[in-house]
Design an enzyme around this catalytic site. Structure first.
Site, short mmCIF file in Angstrom:
data_model
loop_
_atom_site.label_atom_id
_atom_site.label_comp_id
_atom_site.label_asym_id
_atom_site.label_seq_id
_atom_site.Cartn_x
_atom_site.Cartn_y
_atom_site.Cartn_z
N ASP A 1 125.27 -46.48 94.03
CA ASP A 1 124.01 -45.61 93.82
C ASP A 1 123.85 -45.01 92.36
O ASP A 1 124.65 -45.57 91.64
CB ASP A 1 123.90 -44.72 95.02
N ASP B 1 124.39 -42.11 90.76
CA ASP B 1 125.55 -41.44 90.14
C ASP B 1 126.86 -42.12 90.49
O ASP B 1 127.85 -41.35 90.20
CB ASP B 1 125.31 -40.14 90.58
N ASP C 1 128.80 -42.22 92.95
CA ASP C 1 129.97 -41.48 93.68
C ASP C 1 129.96 -42.20 95.16
O ASP C 1 130.89 -41.80 95.94
CB ASP C 1 129.52 -39.92 94.03
N SER D 1 120.95 -38.59 92.45
CA SER D 1 121.61 -39.50 93.01
C SER D 1 120.40 -40.80 93.49
O SER D 1 120.03 -41.31 92.76
CB SER D 1 122.41 -39.21 94.32
#
Length: 453
Positions: free
Chosen positions: A243, A245, A247, A96
């Site tokens: 960000d 990834d 999510d 992340s």
């Protein structure tokens, strides 16, 4: 001992804490513990994600598990693949927004249910640390297959909005050179195919594990300038930043002003309750007055402990339609109660069109009614002592009450917690008030002075 195992996921410094051997052991342990038939794998853009993913796949195959590799992906694409295909679990290789020399993994079981500390992660850790697995039975070794679910995933995303509601929009989208870029391209192509009057201005859209523009983490003020400047330069209606990834998504209004995730929770809650009156909405306790005020008018607010595993569990228990955290994690019942960074901005874009108002106009009254400090992080050598200073100060003021002071409902210390960062403890501060910006700012300043005394 494998120190890469954390409370909710796996994260570690590359080399000693996380490497291909450890990834293989994690895959083998996951397979031995859950005994799944088939799981999906994916990885973010980090330079080590592909090799770690393949080592993980080998461990799973050695445990007799069939592996479906969806390629470079965001965490939510693993969630989607798991529930869409009806397989037994999934693992995303991602760090992340952690530093360059880190990587990690997020694990789920069937139905995209999280595997965290008390729901299997400690068991996987125990097996991986022991590294005492039965010999590989080549006749039962799992198969490996690469698949592409991007179109099905985009189909699902577009199920949350009615494209006919969209009026001309210009949107800045900053993928931060992370995994979001290809998804943004696919969404752009879908808008064009459907004749939607939406123009996407793409910033740092090319995936690049070297992160030439810095690690994407728009929660940090220093990571917001590129999105803000692009909104202003292009006269965009809204800015969106992700960000690594994706999510989490972070929104900017038509003036390039960053909108705290707290107010987006209220905005999305209101939108869901207009279509689903009486529904339950989950929120975290850090900042809550605005959310509770919005939800109480048309539904039922339910507070959950902070953290994705707790939010998801509570949503399932309450059959809540939506849940939101001020940290820009948004959870949806129809997305297997999982968090996604793509659905929120699509919903907000549709809302801007339906209401005929700018994003700034949609949140301005709520921001004035419930001004908040936003989460302020302080890295302190002695965090526990610092928190005690704050507690003692306000317990004196309140005649022995707790540090959740000011029960007179004008201002409150919404949350003061100590958490671990990668290098040193960090104290997180949140203060909110009812319509009194000077009071909120005064108390925030005082607490920061006490913390740093």
């Amino acid at each position: 001992m494998l120190t890469c195992f954390k409370a909710y996921d796996i994260r570690g410094k590359l080399g000693e804490e996380l490497n291909e051997d450890i990834a293989w052991r994690i895959g083998r342990a996951y397979g031995e513990f859950l005994k799944p038939k088939t799981i999906v794998l994916g990885g973010d853009v980090r330079l080590t994600s592909e090799t770690l993913k393949l080592a993980l796949a080998k461990g799973l195959q050695d445990a007799g598990v069939d592996v479906l590799d969806i390629g470079m992906s965001g965490t939510e694409e693993i969630y989607f693949a798991t529930f869409h295909l009806g397989v037994d679990g999934g693992i995303e290789v991602t760090a992340s927004h952690n530093p360059m020399d880190y990587n990690g993994m997020k694990l789920v079981r069937e139905g995209a249910r999280p595997i965290s500390g008390d729901t299997g992660l400690r068991d996987v850790q125990r097996l991986a640390e022991a590294n005492d697995f039965p010999p590989v039975d080549e006749t039962k070794r799992g198969r490996y297959q690469q698949i592409n679910l991007r179109d099905a995933y985009v189909d699902h995303l577009f199920g949350y909005i009615n494209v006919k509601n969209l009026t001309p929009l210009k949107l800045v989208i900053n993928s931060g050179n992370g995994a979001a870029g290809p998804v943004v391209d696919a969404i752009e192509a879908r808008f064009k195919a459907l004749g939607a009057p939406v123009e996407l201005i793409k910033v740092h859209n090319t995936p690049d594990g070297n992160f030439p523009n810095g690690i994407p983490n728009p929660l940090l003020p220093e990571c917001r300038d590129d999105t803000r400047n692009a909104v202003i330069k292009h006269g965009a209606d809204m800015g969106i930043a992700f960000d690594g990834d994706f999510d989490r998504c972070f929104l900017f209004d038509e003036k390039g002003q960053f909108i705290e995730g707290y107010y987006i929770v209220g905005l999305l809650a209101e939108a869901f309750l207009e279509k689903n009156p009486g529904a339950k909405i989950i929120h975290d306790p850090r900042l809550s007055w605005n959310t509770v005020d919005v939800v109480t008018a048309a539904g039922t607010p339910v507070m959950s402990k902070t953290g994705h595993a707790f939010i998801k569990e509570r949503m399932r228990k309450e059959d809540a339609i939506y849940g939101g955290e001020m940290s820009a994690h948004h959870y949806f019942r129809d997305f297997a109660y999982c968090d996604t960074g793509m659905i929120p901005w699509l919903l907000v874009a549709e809302l801007v069109c339906l209401k005929g108002k700018t994003l700034g106009e949609l949140v301005r009254d709520r921001m004035a009614a419930f001004p908040a400090s936003g989460e302020i992080n302080s890295k302190l050598a002695h965090p526990v002592e610092a928190i005690n200073r704050v507690e003692q100060h306000f317990s004196r003021d309140a005649g022995g009450g707790s540090h959740r002071w000011h029960q007179h409902d004008l201002c409150r210390l919404a949350a003061l917690t100590c958490a671990s960062s990668n290098t040193e403890p960090v104290v997180r501060l949140n203060v909110e008030s009812r319509g009194d910006v000077p009071l909120m700012e005064e108390k925030t300043k005082l607490i920061l002075e006490l913390l740093n005394k």
